[in-house]
Design a protein around this motif. Sequence first.
Motif, mmCIF file in Angstrom:
data_model
loop_
_atom_site.group_PDB
_atom_site.id
_atom_site.type_symbol
_atom_site.label_atom_id
_atom_site.label_comp_id
_atom_site.label_asym_id
_atom_site.label_seq_id
_atom_site.Cartn_x
_atom_site.Cartn_y
_atom_site.Cartn_z
ATOM 1 N N LYS A 83 0.892 -1.242 0.087
ATOM 2 C CA LYS A 83 -0.033 -0.150 0.061
ATOM 3 C C LYS A 83 0.795 1.176 -0.059
ATOM 4 C CE LYS A 83 -3.863 -2.393 0.046
ATOM 5 N NZ LYS A 83 -4.482 -2.586 -1.183
ATOM 6 N N LEU A 84 2.324 1.270 0.284
ATOM 7 C CA LEU A 84 3.003 2.248 0.491
ATOM 8 C C LEU A 84 4.431 1.882 -0.461
ATOM 9 C CD1 LEU A 84 3.875 4.711 3.117
ATOM 10 C CD2 LEU A 84 5.912 2.928 2.093
ATOM 11 N N PHE A 85 4.764 2.705 -1.171
ATOM 12 C CA PHE A 85 5.895 2.417 -2.090
ATOM 13 C C PHE A 85 6.659 3.836 -2.128
ATOM 14 C CE2 PHE A 85 7.611 0.242 -6.532
ATOM 15 C CZ PHE A 85 8.725 0.787 -6.088
ATOM 16 N N TRP A 86 8.066 3.922 -1.496
ATOM 17 C CA TRP A 86 8.611 4.943 -1.480
ATOM 18 C C TRP A 86 10.007 4.666 -1.788
ATOM 19 C CZ3 TRP A 86 8.660 9.312 2.450
ATOM 20 C CH2 TRP A 86 7.475 9.690 3.075
ATOM 21 N N ALA A 87 10.872 5.653 -2.624
ATOM 22 C CA ALA A 87 12.205 5.393 -2.884
ATOM 23 C C ALA A 87 12.905 6.620 -2.408
ATOM 24 C CB ALA A 87 12.105 5.435 -4.423
ATOM 25 N N LEU A 89 -1.877 2.215 -4.317
ATOM 26 C CA LEU A 89 -0.711 2.622 -3.172
ATOM 27 C C LEU A 89 -0.249 3.956 -3.401
ATOM 28 C CD1 LEU A 89 1.918 2.933 -5.201
ATOM 29 C CD2 LEU A 89 2.132 0.271 -5.064
ATOM 30 N N ARG A 90 0.533 4.278 -2.345
ATOM 31 C CA ARG A 90 1.251 5.691 -2.124
ATOM 32 C C ARG A 90 2.418 5.655 -2.487
ATOM 33 N NH1 ARG A 90 0.379 6.682 3.894
ATOM 34 N NH2 ARG A 90 0.432 4.546 3.760
ATOM 35 N N PHE A 91 2.703 6.213 -3.657
ATOM 36 C CA PHE A 91 3.978 6.147 -4.275
ATOM 37 C C PHE A 91 4.752 7.700 -3.694
ATOM 38 C CE2 PHE A 91 7.433 7.535 -7.288
ATOM 39 C CZ PHE A 91 8.061 6.355 -7.072
ATOM 40 N N ARG A 92 6.151 7.655 -3.512
ATOM 41 C CA ARG A 92 6.782 8.954 -3.280
ATOM 42 C C ARG A 92 8.237 8.640 -3.598
ATOM 43 N NH1 ARG A 92 6.189 13.806 1.126
ATOM 44 N NH2 ARG A 92 7.537 14.991 0.292
ATOM 45 N N MET A 93 8.844 9.634 -3.936
ATOM 46 C CA MET A 93 10.294 9.300 -4.325
ATOM 47 C C MET A 93 11.075 10.797 -3.702
ATOM 48 S SD MET A 93 12.170 8.275 -7.542
ATOM 49 C CE MET A 93 13.738 9.365 -8.356
ATOM 50 N N VAL A 94 12.000 10.492 -3.089
ATOM 51 C CA VAL A 94 12.802 11.560 -2.288
ATOM 52 C C VAL A 94 14.235 11.483 -2.558
ATOM 53 C CG1 VAL A 94 13.332 12.642 0.099
ATOM 54 C CG2 VAL A 94 11.203 11.465 -0.172
ATOM 55 N N SER A 95 14.557 12.489 -3.346
ATOM 56 C CA SER A 95 16.021 12.511 -3.925
ATOM 57 C C SER A 95 16.919 13.628 -3.408
ATOM 58 C CB SER A 95 16.068 12.560 -5.318
ATOM 59 O OG SER A 95 15.294 11.550 -5.799
ATOM 60 N N LEU A 96 18.219 13.133 -3.100
ATOM 61 C CA LEU A 96 19.309 14.165 -3.006
ATOM 62 C C LEU A 96 20.151 14.246 -4.183
ATOM 63 C CD1 LEU A 96 21.011 16.156 -0.993
ATOM 64 C CD2 LEU A 96 22.368 14.150 -0.473
ATOM 65 N N LEU A 151 9.883 3.666 -11.685
ATOM 66 C CA LEU A 151 9.233 3.153 -10.481
ATOM 67 C C LEU A 151 7.974 3.348 -10.405
ATOM 68 C CD1 LEU A 151 12.045 3.962 -7.829
ATOM 69 C CD2 LEU A 151 11.696 1.719 -8.893
ATOM 70 N N LYS A 152 7.232 4.471 -10.630
ATOM 71 C CA LYS A 152 5.924 4.855 -10.348
ATOM 72 C C LYS A 152 5.063 4.131 -11.628
ATOM 73 C CE LYS A 152 2.776 8.381 -9.695
ATOM 74 N NZ LYS A 152 2.565 9.777 -9.353
ATOM 75 N N ARG A 153 5.320 4.384 -12.658
ATOM 76 C CA ARG A 153 4.517 4.190 -13.697
ATOM 77 C C ARG A 153 4.875 2.710 -14.180
ATOM 78 N NH1 ARG A 153 5.402 8.876 -18.164
ATOM 79 N NH2 ARG A 153 5.044 10.842 -16.674
ATOM 80 N N GLY A 154 6.044 2.077 -13.994
ATOM 81 C CA GLY A 154 6.187 0.732 -14.669
ATOM 82 C C GLY A 154 6.040 -0.457 -13.215
ATOM 83 N N ILE A 155 6.964 -0.396 -12.389
ATOM 84 C CA ILE A 155 6.745 -1.234 -11.395
ATOM 85 C C ILE A 155 5.517 -0.992 -10.403
ATOM 86 C CG2 ILE A 155 8.055 -2.153 -9.617
ATOM 87 C CD1 ILE A 155 10.793 -1.608 -11.152
ATOM 88 N N ALA A 156 5.411 0.126 -9.897
ATOM 89 C CA ALA A 156 4.272 0.361 -8.979
ATOM 90 C C ALA A 156 2.985 0.129 -9.539
ATOM 91 C CB ALA A 156 4.507 1.603 -8.124
ATOM 92 N N ALA A 157 2.886 0.661 -10.604
ATOM 93 C CA ALA A 157 1.393 0.865 -11.236
ATOM 94 C C ALA A 157 1.047 -0.532 -11.809
ATOM 95 C CB ALA A 157 1.525 1.690 -12.314
ATOM 96 N N PHE A 158 2.080 -1.442 -12.440
ATOM 97 C CA PHE A 158 1.835 -2.807 -12.849
ATOM 98 C C PHE A 158 1.665 -3.738 -11.879
ATOM 99 C CE2 PHE A 158 3.820 -1.073 -17.071
ATOM 100 C CZ PHE A 158 2.533 -0.539 -17.788
ATOM 101 N N CYS A 159 2.059 -3.544 -10.700
ATOM 102 C CA CYS A 159 2.281 -4.786 -9.678
ATOM 103 C C CYS A 159 1.140 -4.523 -8.485
ATOM 104 C CB CYS A 159 3.777 -4.762 -9.436
ATOM 105 S SG CYS A 159 4.770 -5.281 -10.435
#
Length: 196
Positions: A125-129, A164-171, A152-160
């Motif tokens: 239900k939650l997918f963060w990177a 779910l709540r997707f979020r990506m946090v980058s430095l 990650l969002k359009r491919g892996i998360a959406a297809f699997c």
Amino acid sequence: MRILLVLAHPLEDSFAASVAKAAKETLEGRGHSVDLLDLYREGFESRMTGAERASYFAERYDAAEVAGWIERLQAADGLMLVVPQWWFNFPAILKGFFDRVFAPGVAFEHDPAGGRIIPRLTNIKLFWALTTTGSPWWVVHLYMGNPVRRLLKRGIAAFCSKDLRFRMVSLHDMDRATEAKRKRHIKRVRALLSRI
């Protein structure tokens, strides 16, 4: 919430390892159960076996060599990746994790009619990177179109999975990040995760 925290960095003293440690401490401090899966330290083999590929479209996928990692993924309510971006992609070991563990009968089913695949990771239900990249923000977003986020969002998360709540946090600009900038990033990660 049970969270599978996947770390994909070969150096034990990497900044990614520091982010994973901060994430685990913060999530556990909020009452979540965290399963840290350090792909390098656990000796995960990224190459798909011949048996796995031969069974990819068969009635049953040969998951014998990755069964333990599949069980951990299926036991989780959330998935959190801690990964550097190299060449605007993730390290080969994480790609291998997706190839071998996010397999037919686990993460998805093939549509018998040959259409879209059918999501099976309904437990997630939650997918963060949580990522780092050596490039500045404008190169990643404007020039490259943020390929890791798209994958990650359009491919892996959406297809699997669904809903779910997707979020990506980058430095960004990691190669030139000062100690102060790195500390601010970890503080930001802790603040964001404390809201989960």
